[in-house]
Enzyme design. Sequence first.
Site, PDB file in Angstrom:
ATOM      1  N   MET A  65      10.194 -28.484   3.325  1.00 26.15           N
ATOM      2  CA  MET A  65      10.007 -29.108   2.015  1.00 26.15           C
ATOM      3  C   MET A  65      11.141 -28.861   1.029  1.00 26.15           C
ATOM      4  O   MET A  65      11.146 -29.434  -0.051  1.00 26.15           O
ATOM      5  CB  MET A  65       8.683 -28.640   1.392  1.00 26.15           C
ATOM      6  CG  MET A  65       8.530 -27.131   1.231  1.00 26.15           C
ATOM      7  SD  MET A  65       9.302 -26.378  -0.230  1.00 26.15           S
ATOM      8  CE  MET A  65       8.315 -27.074  -1.535  1.00 26.15           C
ATOM      9  N   TYR A  66      12.121 -28.033   1.388  1.00 25.69           N
ATOM     10  CA  TYR A  66      13.216 -27.792   0.454  1.00 25.69           C
ATOM     11  C   TYR A  66      14.031 -29.075   0.260  1.00 25.69           C
ATOM     12  O   TYR A  66      14.669 -29.566   1.186  1.00 25.69           O
ATOM     13  CB  TYR A  66      14.139 -26.689   0.959  1.00 25.69           C
ATOM     14  CG  TYR A  66      13.540 -25.304   0.957  1.00 25.69           C
ATOM     15  CD1 TYR A  66      12.377 -25.006   0.256  1.00 25.69           C
ATOM     16  CD2 TYR A  66      14.141 -24.271   1.664  1.00 25.69           C
ATOM     17  CE1 TYR A  66      11.834 -23.736   0.258  1.00 25.69           C
ATOM     18  CE2 TYR A  66      13.617 -22.990   1.665  1.00 25.69           C
ATOM     19  CZ  TYR A  66      12.461 -22.724   0.965  1.00 25.69           C
ATOM     20  OH  TYR A  66      11.928 -21.460   0.988  1.00 25.69           O
ATOM     21  N   TRP A  67      13.946 -29.604  -0.963  1.00 20.73           N
ATOM     22  CA  TRP A  67      14.687 -30.804  -1.329  1.00 20.73           C
ATOM     23  C   TRP A  67      14.429 -31.939  -0.346  1.00 20.73           C
ATOM     24  O   TRP A  67      15.343 -32.581   0.154  1.00 20.73           O
ATOM     25  CB  TRP A  67      16.178 -30.498  -1.466  1.00 20.73           C
ATOM     26  CG  TRP A  67      16.430 -29.276  -2.304  1.00 20.73           C
ATOM     27  CD1 TRP A  67      16.967 -28.100  -1.894  1.00 20.73           C
ATOM     28  CD2 TRP A  67      16.124 -29.098  -3.697  1.00 20.73           C
ATOM     29  NE1 TRP A  67      17.021 -27.192  -2.931  1.00 20.73           N
ATOM     30  CE2 TRP A  67      16.510 -27.781  -4.051  1.00 20.73           C
ATOM     31  CE3 TRP A  67      15.563 -29.925  -4.678  1.00 20.73           C
ATOM     32  CZ2 TRP A  67      16.350 -27.277  -5.334  1.00 20.73           C
ATOM     33  CZ3 TRP A  67      15.401 -29.404  -5.957  1.00 20.73           C
ATOM     34  CH2 TRP A  67      15.791 -28.103  -6.278  1.00 20.73           C
TER      35      TRP A  67
END
Length: 323
Positions: free
Chosen positions: A60-62
């Site tokens: 889910m990072y960026w």
Amino acid sequence: MEYTRVGASGLKVSRIALGCMSFGQMPRDSDAWALGPEESAPLFRQAVELGITFWDTANMYWAGSSEELVGKAIKEYTRREDVVLATKVFFKMHDGPGGSGLSRKAILEQIDASLGRLGTDYVDLYQIHRFDPETPVEETMEALHDVVRAGKVRYIGASSMWAWQFAKMQHVAEVHGWTRFISMQDQYNLMQREEEREMFGLLADQGVGSLPWSPLAKGRLARSWGERTARSERDPMAARYDAERDRPIVEAVARIAEERGVPMAQIALSWVLGKSAVTAPIVGPTKPHHLADAAAAVDLELTDDEVAALEEPYTPRLPTAFS
């Protein structure tokens, strides 16, 4: 750089982990603090040069772009077999039953999506990003076991939950003969020490290593009390470290750093590294000196008096990242 095993497992990692939440491809009109491909490249190269072999990201990072940058960096600056690659699953990636959570459908879908973005056929450490109260733990642990058996994952870990939740998941895995967690990625620093109450004892009993995130309290322990940064202005988690009760802790770090003639970050990281439960704190760099300070902290040993001075101002508080 020093290297150690994660808990009682055979997995050997660098004592500093490269936190890759700092890296991501952002829209041109975005005011986010993540570093794009050109800005992040020197930091990936620096990590390799410093011997930081443990790289941690999340799906889910960026919106997945962090995984993409990490995968490209591995191909360009090092070899896949020389990196211990970790990613995570739980938070929403898209609408639909497989887009979030820890159901069997989500885990099997998201591991394949992560592998595609990372450009590899396996990850070394696959971590559940949070506890999922809507999915039976038996379903989650069996699905994680299956991705290990399929060769897509070497080890599994967890992050940010209550000790009883972690103990329940480990017990279910043990009863069924499924793969057990080797790591817990938890919020731990001089301003947030609640893991010492129950979690660290459980980890020691279970032979599980701690991989602290935010070991510098989003940079709050690396600069004087009144100093602000672009990230502290934009990252909502960073604002949680601005309580006046934490000022004496920051001032203690600053005082000892001045006496030692080193940056504050080295003092705060050395304190984390000195805890027996800790395997490798996760450092998310945005500037070259961040990794340099982290590497230097590995060789910095605090005295008993310095540790006592750093710990004395702490007051109990609630964990802030379980949801």
